[in-house]
Design a protein around this motif. Sequence first.
Motif, PDB file in Angstrom:
ATOM      1  N   GLU A   3      31.866  51.214  39.581  1.00 19.12           N
ATOM      2  CA  GLU A   3      31.519  50.388  40.957  1.00 19.12           C
ATOM      3  C   GLU A   3      31.079  51.237  41.930  1.00 19.12           C
ATOM      4  O   GLU A   3      30.795  50.868  42.887  1.00 19.12           O
ATOM      5  CB  GLU A   3      32.139  49.025  41.209  1.00 19.12           C
ATOM      6  N   SER A   6      26.452  51.357  44.780  1.00 23.54           N
ATOM      7  CA  SER A   6      26.184  50.017  45.091  1.00 23.54           C
ATOM      8  C   SER A   6      24.539  49.662  44.921  1.00 23.54           C
ATOM      9  O   SER A   6      23.606  50.466  44.716  1.00 23.54           O
ATOM     10  CB  SER A   6      26.226  49.960  46.457  1.00 23.54           C
ATOM     11  N   GLU A   9      21.390  44.273  48.160  1.00 28.69           N
ATOM     12  CA  GLU A   9      21.473  42.912  48.077  1.00 28.69           C
ATOM     13  C   GLU A   9      20.481  42.293  47.673  1.00 28.69           C
ATOM     14  O   GLU A   9      19.182  42.549  47.832  1.00 28.69           O
ATOM     15  CB  GLU A   9      21.873  42.546  49.604  1.00 28.69           C
ATOM     16  N   TYR A  52      26.523  51.000  34.579  1.00 34.80           N
ATOM     17  CA  TYR A  52      26.183  50.020  35.487  1.00 34.80           C
ATOM     18  C   TYR A  52      24.957  49.098  35.011  1.00 34.80           C
ATOM     19  O   TYR A  52      24.300  49.225  34.034  1.00 34.80           O
ATOM     20  CB  TYR A  52      25.250  50.875  36.721  1.00 34.80           C
TER      21      TYR A  52
END
Length: 479
Positions: A3, A6, A9, A52
């Motif tokens: 992780e 990032s 959002e 990912y």
Amino acid sequence: MAEAISFLEPRADVLARRSAIVADLADLLAPECLIHEQRELVPFETDAFVSYRRLPLAVALPRSTAEVAAVMKYCHRYGIPVVPRGAGTSLSGGAIPQEDAVVLGLSKMNRILDIDYANRTATVQAGVTNLHVSESVSADGFFYAPDPSSQLACTIGGNIGMNSGGAHCLKYGVTTNNLLGVKLVLTDGTVIDLGGKALDAPGYDLLGLVCGSEGQLGIVTEATVRLIAKPEGARPVLFGFDSSEEAGACVADVIAAGIVPVAIEFMDKPAIEICEAFAKAGYPLDVEALLIVEVEGSEAEMDDMLASIVAIARAHRVKTVRECQSATEAALIWKGRKSAFGATGRIADYICMDGTVPLSQLSYVLKKTSEIVDGYGLRVANVFHAGDGNMHPLILFNANDPEDAAKAEAAGNDILRLCVDAGGCLTGEHGVGIEKRDLMRHQYADVDLAQMMSVRAAFDPGWILNPSKVFPLEGRNAA
Ligand SMILES: Cc1cc2nc3c(=O)[nH]c(=O)nc-3n(C[C@H](O)[C@H](O)[C@H](O)COP(=O)(O)OP(=O)(O)OC[C@H]3O[C@@H](n4cnc5c(N)ncnc54)[C@H](O)[C@@H]3O)c2cc1C
């Protein structure tokens, strides 16, 4: 799952409208061209950069340029992120979606549209696989040169997205050198044609800009590519050395002498052992490094070129020189090389780095790469396009151990920084994706990145196309 990298959002307004978006897309596409059930979205949650993953909002699989344009027009209107996808074989996370994105897959656009031997071109839909282009013209004595090892699966659209290369690109160049034109759907659904069958269109080279733009400037729906006549003959030859440094120095000297074989591929001992165990290609197991050098032309031309290469190899104390004796042997030699990543996956998890260095730095970077990986207590296998200085250290680790995974990523980042510091770059052919996004700051000054982002924003002012890739998330001039 690692992780360290990032994600953007997700946009709350887009997520809140999920059902309405799916209903609207259902008006634009046939039922079999739209995926929105959670379990059916799973195959699209990652690509070959498997550490990912994110489930997309929906997957659109249009069948025509008009349908691609309709989806883009709709997503543009509502600011919905779109992630273009070919076969999802990206090794840098280029096709990994975000939760608020519509994945726009080109897999249903897989037809060869035109073969034109008079002009030596093929026009194909973006979802055609790389290998299918060559197979379609092989019986008539032609081929399409860029040959990624993933060519059985990867698509021409994805190759354009990443400006992909392959073993035989040393002589013939990578995708951009073999691409003549594209049909491109812009972010608002406008369709434009760039390039064509004739060389050198006037004005800005937008075709060159699109090639390697990682799905951020538009959706390629069709491509016109160059076809090349097969050579009279081709011969791969194996050169074994007692050290990686000598093999690297030999490559540098061959290229410095102005000799351009079709391919010069490098394997170190771990890679030789892994590939030989898988392919039984007859690679020598008593050497530390192996070069596969392929020459082509008439028998006399091949003999001539080989004599010069052998002389240089002898100056580097080559231990084994083995000329391939038959077409079957040649096929096996290439099978071993081209299955290197898959064969490595049989023995360990790995991440594949993709730095490029000036050839004069090859030996130094190989030595430092081993030191870096050793320093993290991990193992590395090197198998790469040596003639182009395009290195692929495969860092072996245990994906079930988060500490090991973090070490592998850290080692990979150190190696890419080493490549840049040695005068090279972060990626030769696999693209930036999400993997190397933050390292772009090591390659470029802020002012360089700002200029690139301005170009991007000229095509896609709302940054809806593959928005979390290529550029660091912080400091983007996204709208
Ligand atoms: C085993 C293995 C071996 C590999 N060997 C090589 C190699 O030798 N050389 C090499 O260069 N790469 C290699 N790769 C990496 C990968 O196969 C290439 O990057 C390939 O070009 C990706 O094609 P794809 O169809 O899978 O595209 P995807 O992975 O689906 O997408 C790649 C990128 O292109 C964009 N994109 C896809 N289609 C379109 C489109 N129609 N319009 C606009 N953008 C689009 C995506 O958004 C993404 O950014 C290898 C991968 C694997 C798994």
